[in-house]
Structure formats: structure tokens, C-alpha cells
Design a protein around this motif. Sequence first.
Motif, mmCIF file in Angstrom:
data_model
loop_
_atom_site.group_PDB
_atom_site.id
_atom_site.type_symbol
_atom_site.label_atom_id
_atom_site.label_comp_id
_atom_site.label_asym_id
_atom_site.label_seq_id
_atom_site.Cartn_x
_atom_site.Cartn_y
_atom_site.Cartn_z
ATOM 1 N N THR A 110 0.815 -1.218 0.000
ATOM 2 C CA THR A 110 0.000 0.000 0.000
ATOM 3 C C THR A 110 0.847 1.267 0.000
ATOM 4 O OG1 THR A 110 -1.879 -1.096 1.021
ATOM 5 C CG2 THR A 110 -1.743 1.279 1.306
ATOM 6 N N VAL A 111 1.854 1.323 0.853
ATOM 7 C CA VAL A 111 2.675 2.533 0.953
ATOM 8 C C VAL A 111 3.378 2.821 -0.368
ATOM 9 C CG1 VAL A 111 4.644 3.589 2.110
ATOM 10 C CG2 VAL A 111 2.959 2.310 3.440
ATOM 11 N N ALA A 112 3.822 1.786 -1.069
ATOM 12 C CA ALA A 112 4.493 1.951 -2.363
ATOM 13 C C ALA A 112 3.496 2.165 -3.497
ATOM 14 C CB ALA A 112 5.370 0.741 -2.663
ATOM 15 N N GLN A 113 2.199 2.190 -3.194
ATOM 16 C CA GLN A 113 1.140 2.420 -4.171
ATOM 17 C C GLN A 113 1.212 1.431 -5.344
ATOM 18 O OE1 GLN A 113 2.055 6.862 -4.334
ATOM 19 N NE2 GLN A 113 -0.183 6.930 -4.469
ATOM 20 N N THR A 114 1.532 0.182 -5.008
ATOM 21 C CA THR A 114 1.743 -0.826 -6.051
ATOM 22 C C THR A 114 1.002 -2.121 -5.744
ATOM 23 O OG1 THR A 114 3.945 0.086 -6.503
ATOM 24 C CG2 THR A 114 3.485 -2.128 -7.323
ATOM 25 N N ILE A 115 0.314 -2.636 -6.750
ATOM 26 C CA ILE A 115 -0.256 -3.978 -6.710
ATOM 27 C C ILE A 115 0.713 -4.888 -7.457
ATOM 28 C CG2 ILE A 115 -2.195 -5.452 -7.354
ATOM 29 C CD1 ILE A 115 -3.917 -2.873 -7.412
ATOM 30 N N ILE A 142 -0.414 2.901 -8.696
ATOM 31 C CA ILE A 142 -1.345 4.014 -8.556
ATOM 32 C C ILE A 142 -0.546 5.312 -8.619
ATOM 33 C CG2 ILE A 142 -3.188 5.010 -7.163
ATOM 34 C CD1 ILE A 142 -3.669 2.104 -8.168
ATOM 35 N N GLU A 143 -0.965 6.204 -9.488
ATOM 36 C CA GLU A 143 -0.211 7.438 -9.691
ATOM 37 C C GLU A 143 -0.298 8.342 -8.456
ATOM 38 O OE1 GLU A 143 -4.322 8.052 -11.592
ATOM 39 O OE2 GLU A 143 -2.873 6.418 -11.312
ATOM 40 N N ALA A 144 0.694 9.178 -8.287
ATOM 41 C CA ALA A 144 0.756 10.089 -7.150
ATOM 42 C C ALA A 144 -0.493 10.956 -7.085
ATOM 43 C CB ALA A 144 1.994 10.967 -7.254
ATOM 44 N N GLY A 145 -1.044 11.068 -5.893
ATOM 45 C CA GLY A 145 -2.221 11.897 -5.679
ATOM 46 C C GLY A 145 -3.544 11.205 -5.915
ATOM 47 N N ALA A 146 -3.513 9.943 -6.388
ATOM 48 C CA ALA A 146 -4.754 9.230 -6.708
ATOM 49 C C ALA A 146 -5.201 8.288 -5.597
ATOM 50 C CB ALA A 146 -4.600 8.447 -8.003
ATOM 51 N N GLY A 147 -4.431 8.204 -4.518
ATOM 52 C CA GLY A 147 -4.801 7.330 -3.417
ATOM 53 C C GLY A 147 -3.873 6.138 -3.292
ATOM 54 N N TYR A 148 -4.204 5.272 -2.347
ATOM 55 C CA TYR A 148 -3.368 4.121 -2.025
ATOM 56 C C TYR A 148 -4.171 2.838 -2.209
ATOM 57 C CZ TYR A 148 -0.305 7.632 -0.029
ATOM 58 O OH TYR A 148 0.508 8.734 0.134
ATOM 59 N N PRO A 149 -3.635 1.860 -2.964
ATOM 60 C CA PRO A 149 -4.376 0.618 -3.173
ATOM 61 C C PRO A 149 -4.546 -0.148 -1.876
ATOM 62 C CG PRO A 149 -2.118 0.383 -3.939
ATOM 63 C CD PRO A 149 -2.297 1.826 -3.567
ATOM 64 N N ASP A 150 -5.756 -0.633 -1.653
ATOM 65 C CA ASP A 150 -6.074 -1.338 -0.413
ATOM 66 C C ASP A 150 -6.513 -2.762 -0.760
ATOM 67 O OD1 ASP A 150 -7.038 -1.883 2.324
ATOM 68 O OD2 ASP A 150 -6.986 0.282 2.591
ATOM 69 N N GLY A 151 -7.668 -3.201 -0.260
ATOM 70 C CA GLY A 151 -8.099 -4.572 -0.481
ATOM 71 C C GLY A 151 -8.518 -4.841 -1.918
ATOM 72 N N LEU A 152 -8.347 -6.109 -2.349
ATOM 73 C CA LEU A 152 -8.596 -6.515 -3.726
ATOM 74 C C LEU A 152 -9.727 -7.525 -3.835
ATOM 75 C CD1 LEU A 152 -4.929 -7.306 -4.858
ATOM 76 C CD2 LEU A 152 -6.154 -5.155 -5.166
ATOM 77 N N ALA A 153 -10.262 -7.630 -5.046
ATOM 78 C CA ALA A 153 -11.151 -8.732 -5.421
ATOM 79 C C ALA A 153 -10.977 -8.951 -6.918
ATOM 80 C CB ALA A 153 -12.608 -8.425 -5.089
ATOM 81 N N VAL A 154 -11.185 -10.184 -7.357
ATOM 82 C CA VAL A 154 -11.049 -10.538 -8.770
ATOM 83 C C VAL A 154 -12.407 -11.003 -9.282
ATOM 84 C CG1 VAL A 154 -9.898 -12.068 -10.431
ATOM 85 C CG2 VAL A 154 -8.626 -11.166 -8.469
ATOM 86 N N ASP A 155 -12.785 -10.538 -10.486
ATOM 87 C CA ASP A 155 -14.085 -10.934 -11.029
ATOM 88 C C ASP A 155 -13.952 -12.138 -11.956
ATOM 89 O OD1 ASP A 155 -13.399 -10.021 -13.651
ATOM 90 O OD2 ASP A 155 -14.196 -8.021 -13.264
ATOM 91 N N LEU A 205 -9.407 2.223 -3.104
ATOM 92 C CA LEU A 205 -8.343 3.215 -2.956
ATOM 93 C C LEU A 205 -8.552 4.011 -1.672
ATOM 94 C CD1 LEU A 205 -7.921 4.624 -6.585
ATOM 95 C CD2 LEU A 205 -6.520 2.920 -5.417
ATOM 96 N N PHE A 206 -7.614 3.890 -0.755
ATOM 97 C CA PHE A 206 -7.630 4.677 0.471
ATOM 98 C C PHE A 206 -7.153 6.084 0.102
ATOM 99 C CE2 PHE A 206 -6.840 5.936 4.791
ATOM 100 C CZ PHE A 206 -7.638 5.106 5.555
ATOM 101 N N THR A 210 -4.016 -3.085 -17.376
ATOM 102 C CA THR A 210 -4.593 -1.878 -17.962
ATOM 103 C C THR A 210 -5.779 -1.397 -17.135
ATOM 104 O OG1 THR A 210 -3.946 -2.576 -20.184
ATOM 105 C CG2 THR A 210 -5.668 -0.897 -20.023
ATOM 106 N N LEU A 211 -5.824 -0.120 -16.818
ATOM 107 C CA LEU A 211 -6.959 0.434 -16.078
ATOM 108 C C LEU A 211 -8.183 0.453 -16.989
ATOM 109 C CD1 LEU A 211 -8.182 1.859 -13.607
ATOM 110 C CD2 LEU A 211 -7.308 4.012 -14.530
ATOM 111 N N LEU A 212 -9.268 -0.162 -16.524
ATOM 112 C CA LEU A 212 -10.498 -0.262 -17.311
ATOM 113 C C LEU A 212 -11.553 0.758 -16.910
ATOM 114 C CD1 LEU A 212 -10.909 -4.144 -17.496
ATOM 115 C CD2 LEU A 212 -9.999 -2.604 -19.246
ATOM 116 N N GLY A 213 -11.568 1.159 -15.657
ATOM 117 C CA GLY A 213 -12.583 2.103 -15.210
ATOM 118 C C GLY A 213 -12.563 2.234 -13.703
ATOM 119 N N SER A 214 -13.396 3.138 -13.192
ATOM 120 C CA SER A 214 -13.463 3.337 -11.744
ATOM 121 C C SER A 214 -14.869 3.728 -11.325
ATOM 122 C CB SER A 214 -12.458 4.399 -11.293
ATOM 123 O OG SER A 214 -12.779 5.664 -11.821
#
Length: 293
Positions: free
Chosen positions: A167-172, A192-205, A214-215, A228-232
Motif C-alpha cells: 500500500t505505501v508503495a502504491q503498487t499492486i 497508482i499514480e501520485a495523488g490518486a490514493g493508495y491501493p487497499d483490499g482486492l477482489a477478482v471478477d 483506494l484509500f 490496464t486500467l479499465l474504469g473506476s
Amino acid sequence: MTDLSFIRPDCAWDLGATLGEGPCWDADAACLWFTDIKQRRIHRLHPATGARQSWEAPDQPGFALPRAGGGLVVGMPHGLYHFDPGTGSFTRLAGVEEDRSGNRLNDGFCDAQGRLWFGSMDDAEEAATGAFYHWSGGAPARVLDGICITNGPATSPDGRILYHTDTVAQTIHAADIQPDGSLSNRRPFARIEAGAGYPDGLAVDAEGCVWTGLFCGWSIRRYAPDGTLLGSVPFPVANITKLAFGGPDLRTVYATTAAKGLSVQERAEQKLAGGLFTFQSPVPGLPPAKVRA
């Protein structure tokens, strides 16, 4: 890119969790389990009836996952515990990191084999003393080390890839799961790009896409299997901690949020912070499994 921006999550339970976490759908009981780590509570929601129930935990519960033999496996500082909702009792199953006094457990997941994956972290959120483990009974096996705040984890539909978050490194990250549960070929999956939040818990569809809360990011994101980012999905609160797919068709998303870290003014502006949210997904999630140990 898949347009998810039209989705408006509803608050299913305005409980004001300090640090809501770990939503998990129990298909057999048609209910959702989740925790509030800092208030030391385990919560259950029956969506069909609206029934709600809460239990006090003896310490900070990072996750509470249904167990095949009944009850739940709860991760608390320095141990895994069996929780019996009928009696409210906790029974120790295994010790974890008893030599790391400042750590607690944070976020867990059960794969299709019934194997528990979970992480630990520095409770002060400063030192890189966290690690990832899997557990099938006996002593938990450590598979990664040296992370400050661990989150995720989740597996691909074929069970061959573990997604896990620094989370701190903003990386999955993604890693290949070997037959013995060890990991290989660990690589960045999404940053996750700077300023966009921190990745937290995941789920896969069911399409193999990875969703992350995103925290400090006001949203849940969906990534393709290639990263690839698909949407939010936008949220009315800043701190989204984790999501789970539930309901009879596994298209109902439940997302926990947190009031932790908000100023008095931010708390007044985000009146639903710490609530449990829900929305309908255009694709279903994967069938939830129960811990077999």
C-alpha cells in the motif's frame, strides 16, 4: 475503458467504522461478514432481511473468513483464531509473528482450494515489518517479507496468480503460485499514480479483472488481467478499504470504508465515512470459498 462512472454506490449500513475491512460473502448463509479493526468488532449483514449483528473481538480483527467446518477464522495480532458466532468465543488455531511485537494481521483471503492467504503489518504504519503468509493448518508459511502495509490478497480465476498489495508503495504486485504455495516471478501489476490514493483490499471478477479499493482515493478501480486500467466507480467518501462480490448472482459488490485519518472538517463533510456500501457490477465475481483447515 469500461465506463463505471455512472454507478452510484448506496450505503447499506451507516455504522461509522473507524477502519472497516475484509468484506467476505458467505454464499451458504447468504450473508456478508466484515470487521472494524480499530473498534475491535466483527459484523454480519443479511441483505435479504436487513438483519445486522455485531460481536466484540478481544483484539484487532484484520479479517474474519467463513470456515468449512463452521464458524470463522479470524486474524488478530500474533495469531489465527476460530470464532464461534453462536457463543461469541475465540479459540487459538495458530501463532503468527509472536516475535514482531508491533505488528498485527491485516486482510485475508481464501482461495478455491480452501487455503488461507493473509498479510501482517506494522500497526504504527511506519516500519517494513509486514509479511504475507498462507495457511492450511499447522504453522503459517511465510512467502513474502519486508512490507510496511500489506493488503489484497486475491487470486486469479485459475488460481495460478496471487495479487497482493504494497500500500505505501502504491503498487499492486502479481506473483505465480507454485504447487507448494511458494511464489515466483513477482512483478508489478499496477501502480497508482501520485495523488490518486493508495491501493487497499482486492477482489477478482469472473473475467479475471482486478478490482481495488483506494484509500484516500474516493473510488474503486477495475484493472484488466494485463494491468490496464479499465474504469473506476466514484464514492462519496475518501477511504475505500476493500470489496467483495456477493448476492445470488455474485454481481452485488459490498465495499467497506474507513473514517480513520479524517479531520473533524472532513468527517463532517463525509457523513457516511466508515459505512458499508453496495452497488451492482456489470460482471459477476468469483464464487467465495471457505477455509478448510
